[in-house]
Design a protein around this motif. Structure first.
Motif, PDB file in Angstrom:
ATOM      1  N   ALA A  35      44.086  43.060  40.550  1.00 37.12           N
ATOM      2  CA  ALA A  35      42.984  42.496  41.340  1.00 37.12           C
ATOM      3  C   ALA A  35      42.794  41.011  41.021  1.00 37.12           C
ATOM      4  O   ALA A  35      42.621  40.189  41.934  1.00 37.12           O
ATOM      5  CB  ALA A  35      41.699  43.274  41.070  1.00 37.12           C
ATOM      6  N   ASN A  36      42.839  40.655  39.747  1.00 36.33           N
ATOM      7  CA  ASN A  36      42.686  39.249  39.352  1.00 36.33           C
ATOM      8  C   ASN A  36      43.818  38.390  39.896  1.00 36.33           C
ATOM      9  O   ASN A  36      43.592  37.268  40.359  1.00 36.33           O
ATOM     10  CB  ASN A  36      42.612  39.122  37.832  1.00 36.33           C
ATOM     11  CG  ASN A  36      41.299  39.629  37.275  1.00 36.33           C
ATOM     12  OD1 ASN A  36      40.286  39.675  37.975  1.00 36.33           O
ATOM     13  ND2 ASN A  36      41.312  40.037  36.018  1.00 36.33           N
ATOM     14  N   ARG A  37      45.023  38.913  39.851  1.00 39.85           N
ATOM     15  CA  ARG A  37      46.165  38.154  40.375  1.00 39.85           C
ATOM     16  C   ARG A  37      46.079  37.990  41.889  1.00 39.85           C
ATOM     17  O   ARG A  37      46.440  36.945  42.423  1.00 39.85           O
ATOM     18  CB  ARG A  37      47.476  38.832  39.984  1.00 39.85           C
ATOM     19  CG  ARG A  37      47.819  38.593  38.539  1.00 39.85           C
ATOM     20  CD  ARG A  37      49.236  38.957  38.244  1.00 39.85           C
ATOM     21  NE  ARG A  37      49.568  38.531  36.893  1.00 39.85           N
ATOM     22  CZ  ARG A  37      50.570  39.001  36.206  1.00 39.85           C
ATOM     23  NH1 ARG A  37      51.361  39.913  36.732  1.00 39.85           N
ATOM     24  NH2 ARG A  37      50.812  38.569  34.996  1.00 39.85           N
ATOM     25  N   MET A  38      45.625  39.027  42.571  1.00 37.28           N
ATOM     26  CA  MET A  38      45.484  38.924  44.023  1.00 37.28           C
ATOM     27  C   MET A  38      44.480  37.825  44.369  1.00 37.28           C
ATOM     28  O   MET A  38      44.729  36.997  45.246  1.00 37.28           O
ATOM     29  CB  MET A  38      45.047  40.255  44.635  1.00 37.28           C
ATOM     30  CG  MET A  38      45.042  40.205  46.153  1.00 37.28           C
ATOM     31  SD  MET A  38      44.563  41.730  46.944  1.00 37.28           S
ATOM     32  CE  MET A  38      45.724  42.876  46.282  1.00 37.28           C
ATOM     33  N   HIS A  39      43.366  37.816  43.669  1.00 40.16           N
ATOM     34  CA  HIS A  39      42.363  36.772  43.901  1.00 40.16           C
ATOM     35  C   HIS A  39      42.948  35.393  43.588  1.00 40.16           C
ATOM     36  O   HIS A  39      42.790  34.453  44.373  1.00 40.16           O
ATOM     37  CB  HIS A  39      41.117  37.029  43.052  1.00 40.16           C
ATOM     38  CG  HIS A  39      40.134  35.912  43.113  1.00 40.16           C
ATOM     39  ND1 HIS A  39      39.370  35.651  44.234  1.00 40.16           N
ATOM     40  CD2 HIS A  39      39.816  34.960  42.206  1.00 40.16           C
ATOM     41  CE1 HIS A  39      38.622  34.591  44.009  1.00 40.16           C
ATOM     42  NE2 HIS A  39      38.872  34.152  42.784  1.00 40.16           N
ATOM     43  N   GLY A  40      43.636  35.280  42.466  1.00 41.76           N
ATOM     44  CA  GLY A  40      44.204  33.999  42.060  1.00 41.76           C
ATOM     45  C   GLY A  40      45.286  33.490  42.998  1.00 41.76           C
ATOM     46  O   GLY A  40      45.336  32.302  43.320  1.00 41.76           O
ATOM     47  N   ARG A  41      46.140  34.368  43.466  1.00 44.55           N
ATOM     48  CA  ARG A  41      47.245  33.969  44.347  1.00 44.55           C
ATOM     49  C   ARG A  41      46.792  33.621  45.753  1.00 44.55           C
ATOM     50  O   ARG A  41      47.321  32.706  46.375  1.00 44.55           O
ATOM     51  CB  ARG A  41      48.270  35.100  44.465  1.00 44.55           C
ATOM     52  CG  ARG A  41      49.207  35.220  43.316  1.00 44.55           C
ATOM     53  CD  ARG A  41      50.140  36.415  43.554  1.00 44.55           C
ATOM     54  NE  ARG A  41      51.026  36.589  42.444  1.00 44.55           N
ATOM     55  CZ  ARG A  41      52.343  36.419  42.502  1.00 44.55           C
ATOM     56  NH1 ARG A  41      52.922  36.088  43.628  1.00 44.55           N
ATOM     57  NH2 ARG A  41      53.083  36.592  41.430  1.00 44.55           N
ATOM     58  N   PHE A  42      45.850  34.401  46.274  1.00 44.62           N
ATOM     59  CA  PHE A  42      45.528  34.288  47.696  1.00 44.62           C
ATOM     60  C   PHE A  42      44.106  33.820  47.978  1.00 44.62           C
ATOM     61  O   PHE A  42      43.750  33.593  49.133  1.00 44.62           O
ATOM     62  CB  PHE A  42      45.778  35.635  48.393  1.00 44.62           C
ATOM     63  CG  PHE A  42      47.170  36.166  48.153  1.00 44.62           C
ATOM     64  CD1 PHE A  42      48.282  35.489  48.633  1.00 44.62           C
ATOM     65  CD2 PHE A  42      47.370  37.322  47.418  1.00 44.62           C
ATOM     66  CE1 PHE A  42      49.567  35.963  48.401  1.00 44.62           C
ATOM     67  CE2 PHE A  42      48.647  37.809  47.179  1.00 44.62           C
ATOM     68  CZ  PHE A  42      49.752  37.122  47.668  1.00 44.62           C
ATOM     69  N   GLY A  43      43.282  33.702  46.943  1.00 43.20           N
ATOM     70  CA  GLY A  43      41.925  33.211  47.124  1.00 43.20           C
ATOM     71  C   GLY A  43      41.011  34.152  47.891  1.00 43.20           C
ATOM     72  O   GLY A  43      39.983  33.720  48.407  1.00 43.20           O
ATOM     73  N   VAL A  44      41.377  35.423  47.972  1.00 41.65           N
ATOM     74  CA  VAL A  44      40.542  36.390  48.689  1.00 41.65           C
ATOM     75  C   VAL A  44      39.475  36.952  47.751  1.00 41.65           C
ATOM     76  O   VAL A  44      39.662  36.994  46.536  1.00 41.65           O
ATOM     77  CB  VAL A  44      41.382  37.557  49.275  1.00 41.65           C
ATOM     78  CG1 VAL A  44      42.312  37.062  50.356  1.00 41.65           C
ATOM     79  CG2 VAL A  44      42.149  38.283  48.192  1.00 41.65           C
TER      80      VAL A  44
END
Length: 141
Positions: free
Chosen positions: A82-91
């Motif tokens: 979840a943290n990586r998804m937020h970090g990579r895509f800004g969602v």
């Protein structure tokens, strides 16, 4: 295909990740897909493609917990995902309790199609639907 109020959910697993899309307006969700992961490493290009296509306002990731609410070994990996998804895509990414979602998904698929319906990808995408519908019920606005 994106619509205002769309929410995407992920059921993270070390071998497969299920995805669902839903609408805040109708509080409904439907399965999108499931794709393979390699020892918990997702196909980030596949995720990017889905996010660009659907442009969800929020992403819900199922958080695996034990029945007593304590964390299990997979919980830390899900938080990292979840943290990586937020970090990579800004969602905007939120975690949501997913206890028994796979059991419920398997039961629903079996009821509709017997053992033949219990294909791994369908179960994972179905679990993502259950996670998303549960989140929508809890946070309708």
């Amino acid at each position: 295909m994106a619509a205002a109020g769309s929410i995407m959910a992920f059921d993270f697993g070390t071998r497969s990740i299920g995805v669902a899309i839903g609408q805040r307006v109708t509080c409904t969700a439907r399965p999108l897909t499931a794709f393979k992961a390699r020892d918990g490493v997702p196909d980030w290009q596949q995720i990017e493609k889905l996010l660009k296509e659907w442009r969800p306002e929020t992403v819900v990731v199922g958080l695996p917990l034990n029945m007593d609410g304590s964390e299990q070994p997979l919980t830390a990996r899900v938080r990292k995902f979840a943290n990586r998804m937020h970090g990579r895509f800004g969602v905007q990414v939120v975690l949501h309790d997913e206890r028994l979602s796979t059991v419920e998904a398997r039961a629903g698929l079996f009821e509709r199609g017997g053992y033949r319906a219990l294909e791994k990808g369908k179960v994972d995408a179905g679990s993502a639907v259950i996670i998303l519908e549960s989140w929508l019920e809890q946070f309708p606005e």
